[in-house]
Design an enzyme around this catalytic site. Structure first.
Site, PDB file in Angstrom:
ATOM      1  N   GLU A   1       0.826  -1.205   0.000  1.00 21.20           N
ATOM      2  CA  GLU A   1       0.000   0.000   0.000  1.00 21.20           C
ATOM      3  C   GLU A   1       0.864   1.260   0.000  1.00 21.20           C
ATOM      4  O   GLU A   1       1.650   1.465   0.923  1.00 21.20           O
ATOM      5  CB  GLU A   1      -0.866  -0.042   1.276  1.00 21.20           C
TER       6      GLU A   1
ATOM      7  N   GLU B   1       3.270   9.420   7.391  1.00 23.71           N
ATOM      8  CA  GLU B   1       3.268   8.155   8.124  1.00 23.71           C
ATOM      9  C   GLU B   1       4.485   7.283   7.805  1.00 23.71           C
ATOM     10  O   GLU B   1       4.849   6.407   8.577  1.00 23.71           O
ATOM     11  CB  GLU B   1       1.978   7.375   7.826  1.00 23.71           C
TER      12      GLU B   1
ATOM     13  N   GLU C   1     -11.706   1.575   5.727  1.00 23.21           N
ATOM     14  CA  GLU C   1     -10.678   1.792   6.748  1.00 23.21           C
ATOM     15  C   GLU C   1     -10.880   3.224   7.221  1.00 23.21           C
ATOM     16  O   GLU C   1     -10.233   4.148   6.753  1.00 23.21           O
ATOM     17  CB  GLU C   1      -9.275   1.575   6.172  1.00 23.21           C
TER      18      GLU C   1
HETATM   19  C1  LER Z   1      -2.169   3.418   7.308  1.00 27.17           C
HETATM   20  O1  LER Z   1      -2.450   4.768   7.185  1.00 27.17           O
HETATM   21  C2  LER Z   1      -3.030   2.611   6.435  1.00 27.17           C
HETATM   22  O2  LER Z   1      -3.692   3.097   5.547  1.00 27.17           O
HETATM   23  C3  LER Z   1      -3.054   1.184   6.669  1.00 27.17           C
HETATM   24  O3  LER Z   1      -3.838   0.534   5.727  1.00 27.17           O
HETATM   25  C4  LER Z   1      -1.633   0.690   6.667  1.00 27.17           C
HETATM   26  O4  LER Z   1      -1.458  -0.559   7.184  1.00 27.17           O
HETATM   27 MN    MN Z   2      -5.005   1.953   4.241  1.00 28.40          MN
END
Ligand code: LER
Ligand code: MN
Length: 275
Positions: A157, A163, A251
């Site tokens: 990803e 981050e 998410e």
């Molecule tokens: C972190 O910001 C994120 O998007 C997660 O999916 C990473 O593991």
């Molecule tokens: Mn993510």
């Protein structure tokens, strides 16, 4: 299947343990699977810090009982809570991290799922320089060698610069994947990160065509689609155009609470994909 028959497959990211990562929800996972299934989700994504601690039978029972799929397994909590990192300058830490991801691969293989390489790639520490990227490449090759003996896809990803310092954009990640050269090493596109890093989200989705195995949807503020300013209608059009067949996973910050965010996510995404 023709373009008109595009089938929307939606999942929600749950955590199996308490976590400092806010865009995932932790609670009674059996109850949450049941709730998500009742309101129309097709699957879940699971953030798993220690795969060895998962009761596979119990998980299998809960999923089968609600005809839900395990779409993907997140690994980032091993970084956030334990400091495991694929790019660490310590060979011992890298070894331990690769060993942990092997366990994730075994779990994923049992559920026909895939493993996400997200935050577990690590972040730049002082003095690491170009070596960090080199270490990340070497660790990923080891992971792919292991995954080659299973049916498991490994998906990387692109994550925004605040981050991590490694693989922030789609183009960096696609060339990284091409260099590793493993058939089942794919890309996970997350609209939250793309909104920060990509010049044009739809163009980048087009550039990743053929490599995408999973997607995370969240709006510009990490809430459900519709709560921020990302144009999900345009994104939905592009996803249909490229013939993406995988899951779209929520998410998101569970705000104002898990139940409402899960319902609003469904509403926002369905609205975006509506003809
Ligand atoms: C972190 O910001 C994120 O998007 C997660 O999916 C990473 O593991
Ligand atoms: Mn993510």
């Amino acid at each position: 299947m023709g373009k008109a028959e595009f089938a929307l497959k939606l999942a929600f990211a749950l955590s199996m343990q308490p976590t400092s990562f806010k865009a995932v929800t932790y609670g009674n996972w059996q109850k949450r699977i049941s709730f998500l299934s009742d309101i129309g989700y097709d699957g879940i994504e699971l953030a798993v810090r220690e795969p060895g601690k998962i009761d596979k039978e119990e998980l299998q029972k809960a999923l089968a009982g609600h005809r839900m799929e395990l779409t993907a397994i997140g690994t980032g909590q091993a970084f956030l809570e334990e400091g495991l990192s694929l790019s660490d300058k310590s060979p011992a830490v890298r070894k331990k991290t690769v060993a942990r991801i092997r366990q994730h691969i075994e779990l994923a293989n049992d559920f026909g799922s895939q493993v996400i390489i997200g935050l577990i790639r690590g972040n730049c520490k002082p003095g690491i320089g170009d070596r960090g990227m080199h270490f990340l490449g070497e660790s990923c090759k080891e992971i792919c060698d292991y995954a080659a003996n299973s049916n498991t896809t490994v998906t990387i990803e692109p994550i925004n610069r605040y981050e991590t310092c490694f693989l922030n954009t789609v183009s960096e990640t696609v060339s990284f994947i091409s260099k590793i050269g493993y058939e089942r090493l794919k890309i996970l596109l997350d609209t939250f990160h793309m909104n920060i890093e990509e010049k044009d989200i739809c163009e980048s989705i087009g550039d990743a065509r053929g490599h995408i195995s999973h997607m995370h949807f969240s709006d510009s503020n990490r809430k459900y689609p519709g709560a921020g300013h990302i144009n999900f209608r345009e994104i939905a059009g592009k996803i249909k155009e490229i013939g993406y067949r995988g899951y779209i996973s929520a998410e998101i910050l569970p705000l104002p609470n898990f139940e409402i965010s899960a319902k609003e996510f469904l509403r926002g995404v369905r609205r975006a994909f509506k003809k």
